[in-house]
Design a protein around this motif. Structure first.
Motif, PDB file in Angstrom:
ATOM      1  N   CYS A   5     103.208 -25.599 -11.671  1.00 32.36           N
ATOM      2  CA  CYS A   5     102.372 -25.327 -12.827  1.00 32.36           C
ATOM      3  C   CYS A   5     102.287 -26.558 -13.712  1.00 32.36           C
ATOM      4  N   LYS A   6     101.055 -26.912 -14.106  1.00 32.88           N
ATOM      5  CA  LYS A   6     100.888 -28.115 -14.933  1.00 32.88           C
ATOM      6  C   LYS A   6     101.207 -27.839 -16.392  1.00 32.88           C
ATOM      7  N   HIS A   7     101.365 -26.594 -16.748  1.00 35.16           N
ATOM      8  CA  HIS A   7     101.646 -26.243 -18.140  1.00 35.16           C
ATOM      9  C   HIS A   7     103.146 -26.095 -18.394  1.00 35.16           C
ATOM     10  N   CYS A   8     103.817 -25.302 -17.564  1.00 34.10           N
ATOM     11  CA  CYS A   8     105.241 -25.071 -17.803  1.00 34.10           C
ATOM     12  C   CYS A   8     106.099 -25.711 -16.712  1.00 34.10           C
ATOM     13  N   HIS A   9     105.456 -26.375 -15.730  1.00 32.72           N
ATOM     14  CA  HIS A   9     106.138 -27.106 -14.646  1.00 32.72           C
ATOM     15  C   HIS A   9     107.017 -26.198 -13.788  1.00 32.72           C
ATOM     16  N   ALA A  10     106.648 -24.944 -13.714  1.00 35.21           N
ATOM     17  CA  ALA A  10     107.394 -24.027 -12.858  1.00 35.21           C
ATOM     18  C   ALA A  10     107.067 -24.296 -11.391  1.00 35.21           C
ATOM     19  N   ASP A  11     108.051 -24.167 -10.547  1.00 34.71           N
ATOM     20  CA  ASP A  11     107.856 -24.382  -9.112  1.00 34.71           C
ATOM     21  C   ASP A  11     107.208 -23.149  -8.493  1.00 34.71           C
ATOM     22  N   LEU A  12     106.017 -23.329  -7.982  1.00 34.20           N
ATOM     23  CA  LEU A  12     105.278 -22.197  -7.418  1.00 34.20           C
ATOM     24  C   LEU A  12     105.215 -22.250  -5.902  1.00 34.20           C
ATOM     25  N   SER A  13     105.931 -23.179  -5.304  1.00 39.84           N
ATOM     26  CA  SER A  13     105.829 -23.375  -3.849  1.00 39.84           C
ATOM     27  C   SER A  13     106.695 -22.386  -3.076  1.00 39.84           C
ATOM     28  N   LYS A  14     107.786 -21.930  -3.680  1.00 36.54           N
ATOM     29  CA  LYS A  14     108.735 -21.075  -2.954  1.00 36.54           C
ATOM     30  C   LYS A  14     108.103 -19.773  -2.487  1.00 36.54           C
ATOM     31  N   LYS A  15     107.359 -19.154  -3.387  1.00 37.80           N
ATOM     32  CA  LYS A  15     106.762 -17.868  -3.071  1.00 37.80           C
ATOM     33  C   LYS A  15     105.803 -17.995  -1.885  1.00 37.80           C
ATOM     34  N   LYS A  16     104.965 -19.056  -1.938  1.00 37.60           N
ATOM     35  CA  LYS A  16     103.989 -19.270  -0.868  1.00 37.60           C
ATOM     36  C   LYS A  16     104.691 -19.561   0.447  1.00 37.60           C
ATOM     37  N   LYS A  17     105.708 -20.422   0.390  1.00 34.17           N
ATOM     38  CA  LYS A  17     106.425 -20.789   1.606  1.00 34.17           C
ATOM     39  C   LYS A  17     107.054 -19.565   2.246  1.00 34.17           C
ATOM     40  N   LYS A  18     107.631 -18.717   1.430  1.00 31.43           N
ATOM     41  CA  LYS A  18     108.289 -17.520   1.950  1.00 31.43           C
ATOM     42  C   LYS A  18     107.258 -16.616   2.634  1.00 31.43           C
ATOM     43  N   LEU A  19     106.098 -16.502   1.998  1.00 33.10           N
ATOM     44  CA  LEU A  19     105.033 -15.666   2.548  1.00 33.10           C
ATOM     45  C   LEU A  19     104.590 -16.209   3.903  1.00 33.10           C
ATOM     46  N   PHE A  20     104.408 -17.539   3.976  1.00 33.18           N
ATOM     47  CA  PHE A  20     103.981 -18.146   5.225  1.00 33.18           C
ATOM     48  C   PHE A  20     105.077 -18.053   6.280  1.00 33.18           C
ATOM     49  N   ALA A  21     106.323 -18.172   5.858  1.00 31.12           N
ATOM     50  CA  ALA A  21     107.426 -18.062   6.808  1.00 31.12           C
ATOM     51  C   ALA A  21     107.459 -16.661   7.406  1.00 31.12           C
ATOM     52  N   ASN A  22     107.295 -15.665   6.563  1.00 32.14           N
ATOM     53  CA  ASN A  22     107.267 -14.290   7.055  1.00 32.14           C
ATOM     54  C   ASN A  22     106.105 -14.078   8.006  1.00 32.14           C
ATOM     55  N   LEU A  23     104.967 -14.647   7.641  1.00 34.02           N
ATOM     56  CA  LEU A  23     103.781 -14.527   8.479  1.00 34.02           C
ATOM     57  C   LEU A  23     104.017 -15.197   9.826  1.00 34.02           C
ATOM     58  N   ASN A  24     104.634 -16.379   9.800  1.00 33.65           N
ATOM     59  CA  ASN A  24     104.918 -17.104  11.039  1.00 33.65           C
ATOM     60  C   ASN A  24     105.917 -16.330  11.892  1.00 33.65           C
ATOM     61  N   ASN A  25     106.957 -15.795  11.266  1.00 33.64           N
ATOM     62  CA  ASN A  25     107.933 -15.010  12.011  1.00 33.64           C
ATOM     63  C   ASN A  25     107.278 -13.817  12.679  1.00 33.64           C
ATOM     64  N   PHE A  26     106.411 -13.167  11.948  1.00 34.06           N
ATOM     65  CA  PHE A  26     105.708 -12.006  12.472  1.00 34.06           C
ATOM     66  C   PHE A  26     104.846 -12.415  13.649  1.00 34.06           C
ATOM     67  N   ARG A  27     104.131 -13.550  13.492  1.00 33.18           N
ATOM     68  CA  ARG A  27     103.220 -14.013  14.528  1.00 33.18           C
ATOM     69  C   ARG A  27     104.000 -14.432  15.772  1.00 33.18           C
ATOM     70  N   ILE A  28     105.106 -15.135  15.575  1.00 31.22           N
ATOM     71  CA  ILE A  28     105.925 -15.591  16.700  1.00 31.22           C
ATOM     72  C   ILE A  28     106.515 -14.384  17.432  1.00 31.22           C
ATOM     73  N   GLY A  29     106.988 -13.419  16.675  1.00 30.73           N
ATOM     74  CA  GLY A  29     107.532 -12.219  17.292  1.00 30.73           C
ATOM     75  C   GLY A  29     106.482 -11.463  18.076  1.00 30.73           C
ATOM     76  N   PHE A  30     105.297 -11.376  17.506  1.00 31.82           N
ATOM     77  CA  PHE A  30     104.171 -10.690  18.141  1.00 31.82           C
ATOM     78  C   PHE A  30     103.779 -11.388  19.432  1.00 31.82           C
ATOM     79  N   LEU A  31     103.630 -12.738  19.376  1.00 32.67           N
ATOM     80  CA  LEU A  31     103.208 -13.506  20.540  1.00 32.67           C
ATOM     81  C   LEU A  31     104.270 -13.470  21.634  1.00 32.67           C
TER      82      LEU A  31
END
Ligand SMILES: [Zn+2]
Length: 71
Positions: free
Chosen positions: A24-50
């Protein structure tokens, strides 16, 4: 007419920020963790599925060759 960048709100200070922002450019909060976790879960799901599909295909192929070899 200019095309505006996709924007979202910072979950910490509720200021408007770019949707792709990882910090965040206003409060400099790290917003990457949430997205990374979401993508990791998505990747795990996809890898498990495949791998599930691949495993099933291999079993079917073995079964097929075993049947044709025995028959
Ligand atoms: Zn913020």
């Amino acid at each position: 007419m200019t095309v505006a960048r996709k924007q979202s709100k910072c979950p910490y200070c509720f200021e408007t920020i770019a949707e792709e922002a990882t910090r965040c450019k206003h409060c400099h909060a790290d917003l990457s963790k949430k997205k990374k976790k979401l993508f990791a879960n998505l990747n795990n799901f996809r890898i498990g599925f495949l791998s599930g599909i691949l495993f099933t295909l291999i079993i079917w192929a073995l079964f097929y060759f075993w049947l044709s070899g025995a028959g």
